[in-house]
Write an enzyme that holds these catalytic residues in place. Structure first.
Site, mmCIF file in Angstrom:
data_model
loop_
_atom_site.group_PDB
_atom_site.id
_atom_site.type_symbol
_atom_site.label_atom_id
_atom_site.label_comp_id
_atom_site.label_asym_id
_atom_site.label_seq_id
_atom_site.Cartn_x
_atom_site.Cartn_y
_atom_site.Cartn_z
ATOM 1 N N THR A 8 88.599 104.323 75.836
ATOM 2 C CA THR A 8 87.565 104.364 76.873
ATOM 3 C C THR A 8 87.908 105.403 77.926
ATOM 4 O OG1 THR A 8 86.381 103.107 78.577
ATOM 5 C CG2 THR A 8 88.646 102.425 78.147
ATOM 6 N N LYS A 13 86.828 99.687 83.145
ATOM 7 C CA LYS A 13 86.981 98.903 81.920
ATOM 8 C C LYS A 13 88.455 98.804 81.564
ATOM 9 C CE LYS A 13 82.985 100.211 79.039
ATOM 10 N NZ LYS A 13 82.685 100.900 77.764
ATOM 11 N N ASP A 70 82.197 98.656 73.938
ATOM 12 C CA ASP A 70 80.862 99.175 74.225
ATOM 13 C C ASP A 70 80.083 98.025 74.845
ATOM 14 O OD1 ASP A 70 79.336 101.748 73.892
ATOM 15 O OD2 ASP A 70 77.851 100.294 73.218
ATOM 16 N N SER A 71 79.507 98.292 75.981
ATOM 17 C CA SER A 71 78.922 97.200 76.741
ATOM 18 C C SER A 71 77.705 97.673 77.498
ATOM 19 C CB SER A 71 79.975 96.632 77.702
ATOM 20 O OG SER A 71 80.627 97.674 78.400
ATOM 21 N N PHE A 153 82.184 97.483 89.136
ATOM 22 C CA PHE A 153 81.628 98.809 88.836
ATOM 23 C C PHE A 153 80.237 98.616 88.237
ATOM 24 C CE2 PHE A 153 81.893 99.079 84.137
ATOM 25 C CZ PHE A 153 82.651 97.950 83.880
ATOM 26 N N GLY A 154 79.605 99.718 87.882
ATOM 27 C CA GLY A 154 78.323 99.664 87.175
ATOM 28 C C GLY A 154 77.297 98.814 87.913
ATOM 29 N N TYR A 155 76.711 97.879 87.182
ATOM 30 C CA TYR A 155 75.638 97.040 87.725
ATOM 31 C C TYR A 155 76.163 95.793 88.437
ATOM 32 C CZ TYR A 155 72.845 99.999 84.624
ATOM 33 O OH TYR A 155 72.269 101.082 84.009
ATOM 34 N N ASP A 156 77.474 95.675 88.632
ATOM 35 C CA ASP A 156 78.053 94.464 89.238
ATOM 36 C C ASP A 156 77.408 94.057 90.564
ATOM 37 O OD1 ASP A 156 79.727 93.865 87.176
ATOM 38 O OD2 ASP A 156 81.531 94.710 88.097
HETATM 39 P P1 ITT Z 1 83.364 104.470 77.484
HETATM 40 O O1 ITT Z 1 82.249 104.661 76.473
HETATM 41 O O2 ITT Z 1 84.225 105.663 77.629
HETATM 42 O O3 ITT Z 1 84.130 103.200 77.239
HETATM 43 P P2 ITT Z 1 81.174 104.064 79.386
HETATM 44 O O4 ITT Z 1 81.120 103.657 80.818
HETATM 45 O O5 ITT Z 1 80.353 105.266 78.977
HETATM 46 O O6 ITT Z 1 82.713 104.273 78.962
HETATM 47 P P3 ITT Z 1 79.508 102.331 77.744
HETATM 48 O O7 ITT Z 1 78.847 103.433 76.976
HETATM 49 O O8 ITT Z 1 79.974 101.107 76.993
HETATM 50 O O9 ITT Z 1 80.798 102.827 78.528
HETATM 51 O O10 ITT Z 1 78.508 101.903 78.907
HETATM 52 C C1 ITT Z 1 78.747 100.752 79.619
HETATM 53 C C2 ITT Z 1 77.883 100.728 80.870
HETATM 54 O O11 ITT Z 1 77.333 99.417 81.019
HETATM 55 C C3 ITT Z 1 78.758 100.956 82.105
HETATM 56 O O12 ITT Z 1 78.822 102.324 82.430
HETATM 57 C C4 ITT Z 1 78.036 100.110 83.141
HETATM 58 O O13 ITT Z 1 76.944 100.821 83.656
HETATM 59 C C5 ITT Z 1 77.521 98.944 82.313
HETATM 60 N N1 ITT Z 1 78.513 97.849 82.296
HETATM 61 C C6 ITT Z 1 79.265 97.417 81.234
HETATM 62 N N2 ITT Z 1 80.098 96.428 81.599
HETATM 63 C C7 ITT Z 1 79.884 96.228 82.907
HETATM 64 C C8 ITT Z 1 80.457 95.367 83.863
HETATM 65 O O14 ITT Z 1 81.440 94.529 83.563
HETATM 66 N N3 ITT Z 1 80.004 95.438 85.118
HETATM 67 C C9 ITT Z 1 79.021 96.293 85.460
HETATM 68 N N4 ITT Z 1 78.441 97.160 84.634
HETATM 69 C C10 ITT Z 1 78.861 97.139 83.353
#
Ligand code: ITT
Length: 197
Positions: A8, A13, A70-71, A153-156
Site C-alpha cells: 500500500t 492504512k 483494497d477498501s 483519514f479518508g471519509y472518517d
Molecule cells: P493503496 O491502493 O496504495 O493501498 P489507496 O488509498 O489508493 O491506497 P484504495 O484504492 O483501497 O487505497 O482506496 C481506499 C479509499 O477508501 C481511501 O483512499 C479512503 O478514501 C477510503 N477508505 C478506505 N478505508 C477507509 C477508512 O478506514 N477510513 C476512511 N476512509 C477509508
C-alpha cells in the site's frame, strides 16, 4: 524471521495494519523499502479483485509474502458508490477533502435516516510459491451532514459509527481498529498468518 511487504502507498492504512500485525514474528516492510516497484492499475470491479492484483504484483516482484488492502465506502443512497472508486471519487489525485465535499454534495437532499453506508475492506495475502488468500469485512454507519473529528483519514470525519456515538475521526486508532472493516479483516488475516509462520 519471514518478511511481509505491505502493498500500500497509503500510510494511514499501513499504520492501522501494523497496529494489528506488529507483534507477529514478521519483519514488516512497506513499498518505501522497494522504491523501484511499479504498482499495477486497480481496474477490477470489486475490492477483492483489486486487493489480489496489488498483492500478486508485490509478491511477484519482491519474492516475499505480500499483503494488500483494497477498501472503500459504499453509500446506500448512491447505489453503492463511490465503492472501488473511493480514493479517486472527486478525480485522480483529488484528495480526502475534495472527496468528502463531493460526497456531501451528492447527499445534500438525502435525509439522515437514508444516509446509511458501509466501509468495506478486502485484504489479500499472496505467498510466493504458495497460496493466495482474500478476506472481506465491512462496518456499517451513517454519513453525517458535516465533518466531525481530526483523527483517521479518508471519509472518517463523515462516517458516524452509532454504537460509539462518534465518527471514526473522533475515535482513537485502537477504538477504530476494534470495530472497523479493516480491523475485522485484519484479525482474520492474523489467524491465517499465524498458521503459516
Ligand atoms: P493503496 O491502493 O496504495 O493501498 P489507496 O488509498 O489508493 O491506497 P484504495 O484504492 O483501497 O487505497 O482506496 C481506499 C479509499 O477508501 C481511501 O483512499 C479512503 O478514501 C477510503 N477508505 C478506505 N478505508 C477507509 C477508512 O478506514 N477510513 C476512511 N476512509 C477509508
Amino acid at each position: 524471521m519471514k518478511t511481509i511487504v505491505l502493498a500500500t502507498g497509503n500510510s494511514h492504512k499501513a499504520s492501522e495494519i501494523k497496529a494489528l500485525l506488529g507483534d507477529l514474528p514478521l519483519d514488516i516492510k512497506t513499498l518505501r523499502d522497494y522504491p523501484a516497484l511499479v504498482m499495477p492499475p486497480e481496474d477490477s470491479p470489486d475490492f477483492a479483485g483489486n486487493a489480489l492484483v496489488k498483492a500478486e504484483a508485490v509478491a511477484g516482484s519482491t519474492g516475499e509474502i505480500a499483503l494488500a488492502d483494497d477498501s472503500g465506502l459504499a453509500v446506500d443512497a448512491l447505489g453503492g458508490r463511490p465503492g472501488v472508486f473511493s480514493a479517486r471519487f472527486a478525480g485522480e489525485g483529488a484528495g480526502d477533502e475534495a472527496n468528502n465535499r463531493l460526497l456531501l454534495r451528492e447527499l445534500k437532499d438525502i435525509p439522515p435516516e437514508k444516509r446509511t453506508a458501509a466501509f468495506i475492506c478486502a485484504i489479500a495475502v499472496v505467498v510466493p510459491g504458495g497460496k493466495n488468500y482474500v478476506v472481506e469485512e465491512s462496518c456499517r454507519g451513517k454519513i453525517l451532514e458535516s465533518p466531525r473529528g481530526e483523527g483517521g483519514f479518508g471519509y472518517d470525519p463523515l462516517f458516524y459509527y452509532e454504537p460509539a456515538g462518534a465518527t471514526f475521526a473522533e475515535m482513537d486508532p485502537g477504538e477504530k481498529n476494534k470495530v472497523s472493516h479493516r480491523g475485522k479483516a485484519l484479525r482474520r488475516v492474523r489467524e491465517l498468518l499465524a498458521g503459516l509462520l
